[in-house]
Design an enzyme around this catalytic site. Structure first.
Site, PDB file in Angstrom:
ATOM      1  N   ASP A  89       0.855  -1.180   0.000  1.00 40.09           N
ATOM      2  CA  ASP A  89       0.000   0.000   0.000  1.00 40.09           C
ATOM      3  C   ASP A  89       0.895   1.236   0.000  1.00 40.09           C
ATOM      4  O   ASP A  89       2.088   1.168   0.278  1.00 40.09           O
ATOM      5  CB  ASP A  89      -0.988  -0.012   1.159  1.00 40.09           C
ATOM      6  N   GLY A  92      -0.896   6.090   2.211  1.00 37.59           N
ATOM      7  CA  GLY A  92      -1.976   7.065   2.371  1.00 37.59           C
ATOM      8  C   GLY A  92      -2.843   6.801   3.587  1.00 37.59           C
ATOM      9  O   GLY A  92      -3.175   7.714   4.346  1.00 37.59           O
ATOM     10  N   ASP A 143      -2.850   8.136  -2.225  1.00 34.94           N
ATOM     11  CA  ASP A 143      -4.150   8.810  -2.199  1.00 34.94           C
ATOM     12  C   ASP A 143      -4.439   9.313  -0.798  1.00 34.94           C
ATOM     13  O   ASP A 143      -3.743   8.978   0.158  1.00 34.94           O
ATOM     14  CB  ASP A 143      -5.261   7.859  -2.651  1.00 34.94           C
ATOM     15  N   GLY A 212     -11.379   3.671   1.186  1.00 36.36           N
ATOM     16  CA  GLY A 212     -12.264   4.490   2.003  1.00 36.36           C
ATOM     17  C   GLY A 212     -13.465   3.755   2.557  1.00 36.36           C
ATOM     18  O   GLY A 212     -14.440   4.382   2.982  1.00 36.36           O
ATOM     19  N   ASP A 262      -7.419  -7.746   1.553  1.00 32.10           N
ATOM     20  CA  ASP A 262      -6.437  -7.814   2.637  1.00 32.10           C
ATOM     21  C   ASP A 262      -7.123  -7.347   3.901  1.00 32.10           C
ATOM     22  O   ASP A 262      -8.061  -6.546   3.853  1.00 32.10           O
ATOM     23  CB  ASP A 262      -5.225  -6.909   2.356  1.00 32.10           C
ATOM     24  N   CYS A 300     -11.271 -28.699  10.758  1.00 30.92           N
ATOM     25  CA  CYS A 300     -10.086 -27.975  10.295  1.00 30.92           C
ATOM     26  C   CYS A 300      -8.864 -28.882  10.398  1.00 30.92           C
ATOM     27  O   CYS A 300      -8.685 -29.570  11.401  1.00 30.92           O
ATOM     28  CB  CYS A 300      -9.883 -26.709  11.129  1.00 30.92           C
ATOM     29  N   CYS A 305      -5.268 -27.466  15.062  1.00 31.96           N
ATOM     30  CA  CYS A 305      -6.437 -28.322  15.256  1.00 31.96           C
ATOM     31  C   CYS A 305      -6.075 -29.806  15.241  1.00 31.96           C
ATOM     32  O   CYS A 305      -6.755 -30.624  15.867  1.00 31.96           O
ATOM     33  CB  CYS A 305      -7.492 -28.014  14.192  1.00 31.96           C
TER      34      CYS A 305
END
Length: 367
Positions: A89, A92, A143, A212, A262, A300, A305
């Site tokens: 990223d 921002g 951004d 956002g 993510d 699982c 587990c």
């Protein structure tokens, strides 16, 4: 970068991302390795679970350890011992999170370093240069993350600043062979999201993110903006929903046409003893698990587990043992990976709607 859209089932999309460090099956969840590490996990363990791509953080790596250290290793992949794709990223969101410690201008963002108080200045050009040094497979434009709540005027001003920064990011990225994604902003206002998407598509990025969201807004608003925005993005480019989310969020977003995700949730919640399972959450610190000799989830097959009981993991978390955080993190990441594998298989089989119904019915059972 090359994106192959292999098939669709309703709004859900099944594809492949061809990146510098490998091929990624989509829809994909990317574990977050903020400082070049997924907390409590080694890169080998992450790869053994089956993850094909990680997210790391430009802002934090720039501050610590610093670019010269990473550059000395030849990039982030060698520095952290991960030879598969990495998305970074732009910084921002982290700057947005500093609140009053930062000042936003047309040129960029001035702020005090949260690590040592140094006065720093981050611009679109700086962010692109940092990400070039990191050699991330997917670079995000710099951004401004529109805050919530924001008036329509505030959201419009923020979004248009981000558009100008997007153009500067694109220019500064020139010559970097890695992919560059644009980020759609506009707050909770459909018309502003439309303007942002239209202008970014005109700039022709390699992929498009929706930013956002998951910044404090009600779930209904997130659902509304996602449903409105995702279909407007180019069908032949990957779509990335940033910072989202819970298992039910992921399933809903796949149905809306999202390809990449993510979130810190599986790792952060794990360290607080909150476990994701097919039947909903288990809060393993609670006293009800003290004598429970069953695995976290009988269905699982993760290491935790297969080898340990709920009572043992309860004990480790209550005692603050490092192994507790490792086992819970391993389990949650395994759950997220398996969920996305099941999503992809359901789309391949053209049975995604059946999968969604079964997912919600099982989650509702609880423990």
């Amino acid at each position: 970068m090359k994106f192959d859209l292999l098939r669709t089932d309703g709004g859900a999309r099944r594809g492949q991302l061809h990146l510098a460090h490998g091929v990624v099956q989509t829809p994909v969840f990317m574990p977050v390795g903020t400082y070049g590490t997924v907390k409590a996990m080694s890169p080998t363990e992450i790869a053994d679970i089956g993850f094909e791509m990680l997210l790391s953080n430009t802002f934090h790596l720039w501050l610590r350890p610093g670019l010269e250290v990473i550059e000395a290793h030849g990039g982030l992949h060698r520095f952290m011992g991960w030879d598969k794709p990495i998305l970074t990223d732009s910084g921002g969101f982290q700057v947005f999170s500093l609140g009053k410690l930062r000042k936003i201008t047309e040129e960029g963002v001035k702020f005090a370093s949260p690590t040592n108080g140094d006065k720093l200045f981050l611009t679109p050009e700086t962010s692109m240069q940092i990400q070039r040094t990191l050699n991330s497979d997917i670079v995000m434009i710099f951004d401004e993350c529109t805050p919530y709540p924001a008036t329509e005027r505030q959201a419009a001003d923020s979004m248009r600043m981000s558009l100008r920064w997007a153009a500067r990011s694109k220019a500064a990225h020139a010559g970097n062979p890695n992919a560059l994604y644009g980020i759609v902003q506009g707050g909770m206002y459909e018309a502003l999201r439309d303007e942002s998407a239209r202008e970014l598509i005109g700039m022709d990025f390699d992929g498009y993110a929706i930013g956002g969201l998951s910044v404090g807004e009600p779930k209904d608003d997130m659902t509304r903006i996602l449903a409105h925005t995702a279909p407007q993005l180019p069908a032949d480019k990957p779509r990335y929903l940033m910072g989202v989310g819970t298992p039910s969020d992921l399933v809903a977003a796949v149905a809306a046409g999202i390809d990449q995700f993510d979130c810190v949730l599986p790792t952060r919640n794990a360290r607080h003893g909150i476990l994701f399972t097919r039947r909903g959450e288990i809060r393993i610190r609670n006293a009800r698990w003290k004598l429970d000799t069953a695995p976290i989830d009988e269905e699982c097959d993760c290491y935790a587990c297969r080898h340990f009981t709920r009572a043992y993991v309860h004990h480790l978390i209550r005692a603050g043992e490092i192994l507790g955080a490792r086992l819970t993190t391993l389990h949650n990441l395994h759950y997220y990976h398996r969920l996305m594998a099941e999503v992809r298989a359901a789309i391949d089989a053209q049975r995604f709607s059946e999968f969604v119904a079964r997912f919600h019915a099982t989650q509702a059972l609880g423990w």
